[in-house]
Design a protein around this motif. Structure first.
Motif, PDB file in Angstrom:
ATOM      1  N   LEU A 204       1.214  31.737  34.441  1.00 35.33           N
ATOM      2  CA  LEU A 204       0.126  30.859  34.895  1.00 35.33           C
ATOM      3  C   LEU A 204       0.190  30.647  36.403  1.00 35.33           C
ATOM      4  CD1 LEU A 204       0.060  28.208  32.014  1.00 35.33           C
ATOM      5  CD2 LEU A 204      -1.714  29.875  32.559  1.00 35.33           C
ATOM      6  N   PHE A 205       1.380  30.451  36.935  1.00 32.15           N
ATOM      7  CA  PHE A 205       1.500  30.291  38.388  1.00 32.15           C
ATOM      8  C   PHE A 205       1.038  31.559  39.115  1.00 32.15           C
ATOM      9  CE2 PHE A 205       4.684  26.732  37.739  1.00 32.15           C
ATOM     10  CZ  PHE A 205       3.938  25.778  38.411  1.00 32.15           C
ATOM     11  N   LYS A 206       1.416  32.707  38.582  1.00 35.29           N
ATOM     12  CA  LYS A 206       1.044  33.968  39.226  1.00 35.29           C
ATOM     13  C   LYS A 206      -0.471  34.173  39.185  1.00 35.29           C
ATOM     14  CE  LYS A 206       5.435  36.343  38.351  1.00 35.29           C
ATOM     15  NZ  LYS A 206       6.142  37.359  37.515  1.00 35.29           N
ATOM     16  N   ILE A 207      -1.095  33.899  38.024  1.00 34.13           N
ATOM     17  CA  ILE A 207      -2.532  34.109  37.902  1.00 34.13           C
ATOM     18  C   ILE A 207      -3.303  33.130  38.780  1.00 34.13           C
ATOM     19  CG2 ILE A 207      -3.001  32.609  35.919  1.00 34.13           C
ATOM     20  CD1 ILE A 207      -4.423  36.116  36.427  1.00 34.13           C
TER      21      ILE A 207
ATOM     22  N   GLU B 270      -6.620  21.144  31.319  1.00 31.40           N
ATOM     23  CA  GLU B 270      -5.179  20.909  31.289  1.00 31.40           C
ATOM     24  C   GLU B 270      -4.456  22.124  30.717  1.00 31.40           C
ATOM     25  OE1 GLU B 270      -2.255  17.685  29.143  1.00 31.40           O
ATOM     26  OE2 GLU B 270      -3.992  16.933  30.258  1.00 31.40           O
ATOM     27  N   THR B 271      -3.373  22.512  31.387  1.00 38.93           N
ATOM     28  CA  THR B 271      -2.564  23.644  30.944  1.00 38.93           C
ATOM     29  C   THR B 271      -1.085  23.250  31.013  1.00 38.93           C
ATOM     30  OG1 THR B 271      -2.269  24.593  33.162  1.00 38.93           O
ATOM     31  CG2 THR B 271      -4.270  25.211  31.950  1.00 38.93           C
ATOM     32  N   LEU B 272      -0.224  24.204  30.772  1.00 37.99           N
ATOM     33  CA  LEU B 272       1.217  23.947  30.877  1.00 37.99           C
ATOM     34  C   LEU B 272       1.617  23.514  32.285  1.00 37.99           C
ATOM     35  CD1 LEU B 272       2.961  26.820  28.858  1.00 37.99           C
ATOM     36  CD2 LEU B 272       3.134  24.354  28.424  1.00 37.99           C
ATOM     37  N   ILE B 273       0.850  23.917  33.285  1.00 37.48           N
ATOM     38  CA  ILE B 273       1.227  23.603  34.670  1.00 37.48           C
ATOM     39  C   ILE B 273       0.236  22.649  35.349  1.00 37.48           C
ATOM     40  CG2 ILE B 273       2.460  25.784  34.973  1.00 37.48           C
ATOM     41  CD1 ILE B 273       0.037  26.803  36.575  1.00 37.48           C
TER      42      ILE B 273
END
Length: 604
Positions: free
Chosen positions: A117-120, A238-241
């Motif tokens: 998720l951070f990368k995307i 809302e997501t994991l991050i």
């Protein structure tokens, strides 16, 4: 303050190999007085030392900003890292190898998902930014930012972007690079309809990357440029991050400036924060809407205890300010409010008047009580009896919180003049409220506790019940055998200070498991608020020649409070049952009378 997968023996090795006095002295100049060391707190601006270290206890505590804890808590605060990272940092300083642990399949899966998720989000941030700055598709976005006086330096600083007015530009660009639509959907960048049709979530909007305090993009905010579009603002789901309640927009850029200026400015939305930064007011953050949360408050308090709120001056903004003030003050912040004239928001004011005029507004920021007073007086109808009564009822708790007699008198006179109500009536209501606070006139003054410094208690706005609770918790920490006796007299959930109740429940649970009380275990299992209060309990000094008598006096005071609370419950229930013709009122009346007898015996 979870230590995650670190082995208990490793954490204990680091703790036992560390000298809390030596570590803190490397950051703070300390002088010894008695059995403790004092210095000016590194977490808030002060001239008179209120920061205390008690090496024998292994704890520090600041009587000014209420920061407290063990060595690892200090390192986490001073270095602005997590408790877990503080343990590892201290281990590295001591050349103690950090053990490697095998992560579970679920932990590995979640870690991989977060990394993806951070990368995307980073790729999407570059996509939107390049679209704005390097393509003809971004012309509308560039025109919008120009109209808002946001230059290229700010666009680069915040990685601002633009989502083109196309249905699936991001989707098609990313799938060509081998990125799955499932990952894009999980990141909230696309919407997949039941028919299978895919749309970009953000279209024809300027894009504001929302970053965590480490500068990682974890979500996006999109603002319309066409006034006919809606909604005006659209955030990532809302997501994991991405969780709005835990994030403050701009904190990654503002944290250094907040420390240097010793206050933060909290605004409602990211455009206001960007406007402040573009006018070189760099200690500003945004709460991503009107809802300021306790999580956001605790995060920003790491950098300064002083928070200036600057929400919109319309009714919704002012109501949001009142809610935010309650949250911030309850979390120990020193609060002021910057008021924008003429119904403007910070962004609009800055565009018309510039930062010099805004700094003048900062200098005129209203203290908490003054703002609350003005808000209540403006929001009630002072021309009717009902409006006057409503205003008085709302103002009484605020007046009761003012400990300075001169200041309180000034406000009473002012309220009397504004509302046209006799001063004596206001004073009478205030006295009645204070009597209720003092538990129906049962004496809870520190005069009953000769071992407690009443001047100090008063200066901290703490009543004798809180001081008594601290005395008992400190006693239990060193003599665990008295815990059962204390809880038989006053159950943990009935303690007047609910944070003390949490500490006592933790102590009881630890004892039931035949475990010792340790700072490491307490840090692991208590909330941040309770852990800080435990630190306060353990570093508190009680000057007495008779420790046994002091303990008895504290227990007597707490027992009286508990009995009085129970008496009121049974008395009110008896009244209600009697009004309903229920004969059980006699039993309730009997119980309340028995409690009253014990209360009278305690007072004699």
């Amino acid at each position: 303050m979870r230590t995650q997968n670190l082995h208990d023996d490793f954490v204990e090795q680091v703790r036992s190999s560390s000298d809390i006095l030596s570590v803190i002295s490397s950051y703070v100049h300390l002088k010894k007085r008695g059995n403790r060391y004092w210095g000016c707190c590194p977490f808030h601006n002060e001239k008179t030392p209120s920061f205390s270290v008690v090496p024998q206890q292994g704890f520090f505590y600041c009587f000014g900003c209420h920061a407290g804890g063990n060595l690892f808590k200090f390192i986490s605060l001073i270095e602005n890292i997590s408790y877990y990272e503080a343990i590892k940092l201290q281990a590295q300083r001591l050349n103690i190898p950090i053990p490697t642990t095998k992560k579970s399949a679920d932990e590995l899966k979640q870690e991989q998902q977060k990394d993806s998720l951070f990368k995307i989000h980073e790729l999407a941030g570059s996509f939107f930014h390049n679209c704005l700055t390097r393509t003809s598709l971004g012309e509308a976005g560039r025109a919008y930012f120009s109209s808002r006086q946001i230059n290229s330096d700010i666009i680069t600083k915040f990685k601002l972007g633009f989502a083109p007015n196309l249905w699936d530009k991001l989707f098609t660009s990313f799938t060509k690079r081998g990125i799955t639509k499932e990952l894009l959907a999980k990141a909230g960048l696309i919407t997949i309809k039941d028919s299978g049709k895919v749309y970009d979530r953000f279209r024809n909007r300027i894009i504001i990357p929302i970053m965590n305090e480490h500068g990682q993009i974890c979500g996006f905010g999109g603002r319309i440029i066409n006034p006919n579009d809606s909604p005006k603002y659209l955030n990532s789901p809302e997501t994991l991050i991405f969780n709005k309640r835990h994030l403050l927009f701009g904190l990654d850029h503002a944290q250094k400036s907040i420390k240097e200026n010793n206050f933060s400015i909290v605004v409602e939305g990211y455009m206001d924060a960007i406007a402040l930064h573009s006018h070189n007011i760099t200690n500003a953050v945004a709460s991503l809407g009107t809802a300021f949360t306790a999580q956001q408050c605790r995060k920003i308090l790491r950098y300064s205890p002083n928070i200036y709120f600057c929400y919109d001056s319309d009714n919704a903004g002012q109501a949001a300010t009142m809610r935010a003030l309650a949250i911030a003050s309850s979390n120990g912040a020193n609060v002021k409010v910057i008021t924008i004239p003429d119904g403007k928001d910070p962004d609009e004011f800055l565009r018309h008047h510039g930062n010099k005029e805004f700094y003048a507004l900062i200098d005129k920021a209203l203290p908490l009580m003054e703002y609350q007073l003005q808000y209540v007086l403006k929001s009630t109808d002072r021309n009717t009896l009902e409006g006057k009564l409503l205003a008085v009822n709302q103002l009484m708790p605020l007046l009761a919180n003012i400990t300075n007699t001169v200041e309180r008198n000034e406000y009473i006179i002012r309220i009397s003049n504004v509302l046209g109500i006799d001063e004596g009536v206001i004073r009478s209501d205030l006295q009645r409220q204070n009597s209720q606070r003092n538990f129906n006139a049962y004496d809870v003054s520190t005069d009953n506790l000769p071992g407690i410094n009443s001047r100090k208690a008063f200066s901290e706005k703490k009543d004798a019940l809180t001081m008594a609770g601290r005395c008992i918790i400190k006693k239990i920490w060193h003599e665990a055998s008295i815990l059962d006796y204390v809880l038989n007299l006053i159950p943990a959930e009935e303690f007047p200070n609910k944070t003390h109740g949490e500490i006592l429940k933790y102590l009881a649970s630890t004892l039931a498991n035949n475990q010792p009380f340790t700072d490491i275990d307490a840090a692991e299992k208590l909330s941040d608020t309770a852990y800080s209060e435990l630190s306060h309990c353990l570093v508190e000094e009680f000057t007495t020649d008779d420790d046994i008598q002091l303990t008895e006096d504290c227990l007597k005071l707490l027992r009286r409070y508990y009995l009085n609370s129970n008496y009121e419950k049974h008395r009110l229930l008896a009244d209600e049952l009697q009004r309903n013709g229920d004969s059980r009122f006699l039993e309730e009346l009997k119980i309340s009378q028995q409690i009253r007898m014990e209360m009278d015996n305690l007072s004699s």
